[in-house]
Design a protein around this motif. Structure first.
Motif, mmCIF file in Angstrom:
data_model
loop_
_atom_site.group_PDB
_atom_site.id
_atom_site.type_symbol
_atom_site.label_atom_id
_atom_site.label_comp_id
_atom_site.label_asym_id
_atom_site.label_seq_id
_atom_site.Cartn_x
_atom_site.Cartn_y
_atom_site.Cartn_z
ATOM 1 N N UNK A 430 0.823 -1.212 0.000
ATOM 2 C CA UNK A 430 0.000 0.000 0.000
ATOM 3 C C UNK A 430 0.853 1.256 0.000
ATOM 4 N N UNK A 431 1.871 1.277 0.867
ATOM 5 C CA UNK A 431 2.746 2.449 0.931
ATOM 6 C C UNK A 431 3.505 2.623 -0.379
ATOM 7 N N UNK A 432 3.995 1.497 -0.930
ATOM 8 C CA UNK A 432 4.694 1.575 -2.208
ATOM 9 C C UNK A 432 3.748 2.002 -3.320
ATOM 10 N N UNK A 433 2.524 1.469 -3.300
ATOM 11 C CA UNK A 433 1.545 1.842 -4.313
ATOM 12 C C UNK A 433 1.199 3.318 -4.261
ATOM 13 N N UNK A 455 -0.148 0.229 -17.210
ATOM 14 C CA UNK A 455 0.435 0.321 -15.869
ATOM 15 C C UNK A 455 -0.631 0.047 -14.811
ATOM 16 N N UNK A 456 -1.824 0.575 -15.030
ATOM 17 C CA UNK A 456 -2.921 0.336 -14.096
ATOM 18 C C UNK A 456 -3.248 -1.150 -14.023
ATOM 19 N N UNK A 457 -3.327 -1.813 -15.172
ATOM 20 C CA UNK A 457 -3.651 -3.238 -15.194
ATOM 21 C C UNK A 457 -2.566 -4.067 -14.534
ATOM 22 N N UNK A 458 -1.308 -3.678 -14.718
ATOM 23 C CA UNK A 458 -0.214 -4.398 -14.063
ATOM 24 C C UNK A 458 -0.348 -4.309 -12.545
ATOM 25 N N UNK A 459 -0.615 -3.121 -12.036
ATOM 26 C CA UNK A 459 -0.788 -2.948 -10.592
ATOM 27 C C UNK A 459 -2.013 -3.712 -10.092
ATOM 28 N N UNK A 460 -3.055 -3.756 -10.915
ATOM 29 C CA UNK A 460 -4.268 -4.479 -10.531
ATOM 30 C C UNK A 460 -3.986 -5.974 -10.399
ATOM 31 N N UNK A 461 -3.215 -6.530 -11.309
ATOM 32 C CA UNK A 461 -2.862 -7.952 -11.234
ATOM 33 C C UNK A 461 -2.035 -8.230 -9.975
#
Length: 632
Positions: A430-433, A455-461
């Motif tokens: 969470x902090x890194x995100x 980039x959004x989809x990568x973070x979502x996965x």
């Protein structure tokens, strides 16, 4: 987590033994007697009698009883299949009384309740009798189809021979006869699935009693019995008050952040204006910072042709295709600090000529250049690029409450390992995100929609993997959050982090400059030949004036291709042993400068609804109770 608890259990025994000067040999158990009265709420009144023959002087006897353990039941996994699963439990031990010696120490440590009996200032020998009485409180078993008796009456960590062992367990509520008939014994070393100790016993609806002789060290005896669902009455449920409190506060924080993110004044939007020339008084490196609020090596590299076009450098590409720089004049006194530092990096100690590939490691100086470049916008209020809305710090509270929510999402109230696990799967991502989202929002105005979506989809996965890991590996069966709720919790946090990017507000200065820069970039990409020929005729240096900015935009080769059929005179600041053309200059110069700066100068600078209810089988030492003891 059962593996962790077993590891902690073993380590606790080792720790207690080491700290208490326990040793093997020098004594044996003449007799051990286990007596228990089982209340209908599954609380056990236990009385243990140890008659110990000390063959050598000892201070006394220690006893430890696990208060954290796991029982194996069949339960549904994430795919709905039934499989043996460890259900963690935590029990209370109260009303401890001891006779036979003073209590030297009494504490909870590493998942065990530890009692040390004796006096550190005196020793005992011969036959000694110790009686320990306590109440052992089982919590709710979280099984929906039946109750059970799964209790270890002799632990697997009694480290010397027991000459005689007898036991008697009485029941406040009579046992059904079919349950009495289902009684099974598991005995031997920990984990044994059979009964290898010859136990003589009698079992009735009101009691179970028996005895056996000559039990070897570290051999356990465990009783297992199926009971009808509802046999136990009034069993204490796990108190999840704090979990629901932290969860409520987390949700409140999320809602406030979401409201603020959508309700806040986002300021003016960028209006793109087509520009033919770079902004006056702004270097190519500064343009690179305005674009993404970050100073990088590509921005610094663009300054080499920019310096040359300003008349400060001469660039030569020698026969080995290496770039050499010659200093023609000093920068003005009022030049920005980052430009002065870069010139000092290229020409240290008054040198006039330098081969870029021979500069060596200049990562420390390059970091100083980047820092000074960034300060052009950080320290000047008129040129400040972004301002962080103070409401973003509410996410720190969300992070805290979310951590406490996960740490208490367990039958083990806020134990240390739950806190560590919550840090791994919640705090760190969470902090890194949040950090990545805030820094990424700086380049949202410039980055293409395709890149932002990818980039959004990568973070979502990644978020889905974390949620699955937590729900499969770290969640106790019986915890208040079902698997779908865990995924919803992680998803809500993920979306909240993404919304936090809205708290990074662009200043009026950046909005104005981005409108001009985006228009300038679009012109470089789409300019027609007629327009370029006209501009080149008006200014013979036009191609070279724009080139450093095209480098920052990542369009240097696109810019060169547009001039492939347009006459561009060779600049007086550039020489090469090859055939000159604007395209060759760009291809050789841009690639050579970028590669050299990156590889040599900056080489070190990168810087649920839980299924369950069927027991999967017992084993020796696997139930509640048990533990061990020894001398000290």
């Amino acid at each position: 987590m059962h593996r962790l608890y077993r590891l902690l259990f073993s380590f606790a025994l080792l720790l207690v033994s080491a700290c208490a000067f326990a040793d093997l040999g020098g004594f044996y158990y003449e007799k051990v007697k286990y007596e228990a009265y089982v209340h209908k709420n599954n609380e056990w009144d236990v009385k243990e009698t140890f008659v110990i023959n000390f063959l050598e002087p000892r201070h006394g006897f220690y006893r430890f009883i696990p208060i954290k353990f796991s029982l194996w039941h069949n339960a549904k996994d994430a795919w709905g299949d039934m499989k043996p699963t460890a259900f963690p439990y935590i029990v209370d031990i109260d009303d401890v009384e001891v006779t036979g010696g003073p209590i030297h120490e009494q504490k909870e440590e590493m998942g065990n309740y530890v009692i040390m009996i004796g006096d550190e200032d005196r020793t005992v020998e011969g036959l000694q009798t110790y009686v320990i009485s306590y109440k052992f409180k089982y919590p709710d078993d979280r099984l929906s189809t039946k109750d059970l008796l799964f209790h270890t009456i002799l632990g697997a960590d009694m480290n010397e021979e027991i000459r005689h062992f007898d036991f008697r367990i009485e029941f406040e509520k009579p046992l059904p006869q079919m349950s009495v008939d289902s009684l099974r014994w598991y005995s031997g070393v920990y984990g044994n699935l059979n009964n290898i100790i010859p136990i003589e016993y009698e079992a009735t609806p009101l009691y179970i009693a028996g005895e056996c002789d000559s039990i070897q060290p570290n051999h356990a005896i465990t009783a297992y019995m199926d009971l009808p669902e509802g046999y136990y009455e009034g069993v204490e449920k796990v108190n999840y008050f704090w979990h629901y409190l932290w969860l409520a506060l987390t949700v409140v924080c999320m809602l406030v952040i979401i409201y603020r993110a959508f309700a806040m004044d986002r300021g003016r939007s960028v209006v793109k204006t087509i520009e033919f020339y770079p902004p006056d008084g702004i270097s190519s490196a500064e343009v690179g910072v305005i674009i993404d609020n970050s100073a990088d090596v590509g921005d610094i590299s663009s300054l080499i042709p920019w310096f040359a076009e300003q008349g400060y450098l001469k660039i030569e590409e020698n026969q080995s295709k290496k770039i050499e720089l010659t200093k023609l004049q000093n920068l003005p006194k009022d030049a920005p600090t980052y430009q002065k530092k870069l010139m000092e990096l290229f020409f240290p100690n008054g040198k006039k000529t330098v081969n870029l590939s021979q500069l060596g490691d200049k990562s420390a100086q390059m970091s100083e250049v980047k820092s000074a470049l960034k300060k052009v916008f950080d320290e000047d209020g008129k040129k400040k690029l972004v301002k962080l809305d103070s409401w973003v710090f509410l996410y720190l509270l969300l992070l805290l409450f979310g951590t406490l929510t996960i740490a208490t999402n367990t039958v083990h109230f806020f134990s240390f390992d739950e806190l560590i696990f919550s840090g791994i799967v919640w705090v760190v991502p969470s902090a890194l995100g949040l950090s990545l989202r805030l820094s990424g929002s700086d380049s949202d105005l410039y980055t293409s929609a395709w890149k932002r979506t990818s980039y959004f989809l990568l973070k979502f996965v990644i978020m889905l993997v974390l949620a699955l890991t937590y729900s499969e590996e770290l969640v106790d069966y019986g915890c208040p959050m079902a698997k779908w709720e865990i995924f919803a919790f992680f998803l809500a946090n993920f979306l909240t982090v993404e919304l936090c990017g809205r708290f990074n507000l662009n200043t009026d200065y950046r909005i104005d400059m981005m409108g001009r820069l985006l228009g300038f970039k679009e012109f470089i990409e789409t300019a027609e030949k007629d327009n370029l020929e006209r501009l080149q005729m008006e200014d013979a240096k036009y191609f070279y004036r724009v080139l450093p900015y095209a480098m920052v935009f990542g369009l240097a080769k696109t810019w060169a291709r547009k001039f492939k059929t347009i006459t561009v005179e060779k600049p007086d600041w550039y020489s090469t042993y090859g055939v000159y053309s604007g395209t060759n200059l760009t291809n050789h110069l841009v690639s050579s400068v970028n590669d050299t700066v990156r590889s040599h100068i900056s080489s070190c600078s990168h810087s649920s609804s839980h299924g369950g209810g069927h027991h999967g089988g017992g084993f020796s030492g696997g139930g509640g109770g048990g533990g061990g003891g020894g001398s000290w």
